[in-house]
Design a protein around this motif. Structure first.
Motif: not given
Length: 240
Positions: A82-84, A139-149
């Motif tokens: 689920r990339p979204d 910010v350290i983000a887990t299970q994250a993709r680029v757009a989370l930024g």
């Protein structure tokens, strides 16, 4: 023939001149392939050591203590299918002083190994190249993709987001880091509005200092043009 291929192999990690016996690869070549495939799989599934990364970032002068967040993907299996969900935050961000020039998000992506090995080195080299820049807490983000930024930057009203993310592993490298810079990021920002510096993994890819200089050049260009992505061409930029 073996001496010819040996000379070329010294200049590339690519698999060239592979020994074969009929249709089957040689034993050494087969074992090297299996090892590389296992390393790539491990890089995808290995969890980010957040505590170790926090300690690494603490050694960078002037960098604020990081904020640790998670995406809406509850586990690795969901993240991969689920990339979204990996593109948005699970919980609201804590408050921070709004209006920073730059927020850096360190996202595990598809290779936590890459972030673990290279993200702090890139940031250490980058900070002195951006004097006068107001940095939000990293910010350290887990299970994250680029757009989370985009969500992080929008919540804190940061002018730019720099996402350092583990790139998809291949059979020649499992620890390649990518850096994505976005001007005025917001949820729904298209990928065409970003600039990417990829293949950061010394010694065979970009070293940390070269990557930092390229990123700094893009930051200065983004400030001049008030844009990133297709409007910003790296080859025309000069470090400010």
């Amino acid at each position: 023939m073996s001496d010819f291929w040996a000379a070329l192999r010294a200049h590339t990690p690519a698999r060239i001149g592979q020994q074969r016996f009929g249709e089957a690869p040689g034993t050494r070549e087969r074992l090297e392939f299996v090892t590389a495939h296992a390393a790539a799989r491990d890089a995808v599934h290995e969890p980010l050591d957040v505590s170790a990364l926090v300690a690494d970032l603490a050694s960078i002068p002037g960098l604020a203590a990081p904020v640790v967040v998670a995406s809406a993907a509850p586990d690795r299996a969901t993240y991969l299918t689920r990339p979204d969900l990996g593109r948005r935050l699970r919980d609201p961000l804590p408050s921070a002083e709004p209006g920073a020039d730059l927020v850096v998000v360190l996202a595990d992506g598809l290779s936590a190994t890459a972030v673990q090995r290279h993200a702090h080195g890139v940031l250490r080299a980058l900070r002195p190249l951006l004097p006068g820049t107001r940095w939000a807490p990293p910010v350290i983000a887990t299970q994250a993709r680029v757009a989370l930024g985009d969500h992080v930057a929008a919540a804190w009203r940061a002018r730019m987001a720099l996402v350092l993310v583990g790139e998809r592993p291949g059979l020649t490298t499992a620890d390649s880091l990518g850096a994505y810079l976005t001007w005025a990021p917001h949820p729904g920002t298209p990928d065409s509005a970003r600039n990417c510096v990829s293949n950061i993994h010394p010694p065979h890819g970009l070293d940390h200092e070269t990557a930092a200089r390229t990123i700094a050049s893009l930051v200065h260009g983004a400030r001049q043009l008030r844009a990133t992505g297709i409007a910003l061409k790296e080859g025309r930029l000069e470090l400010g």
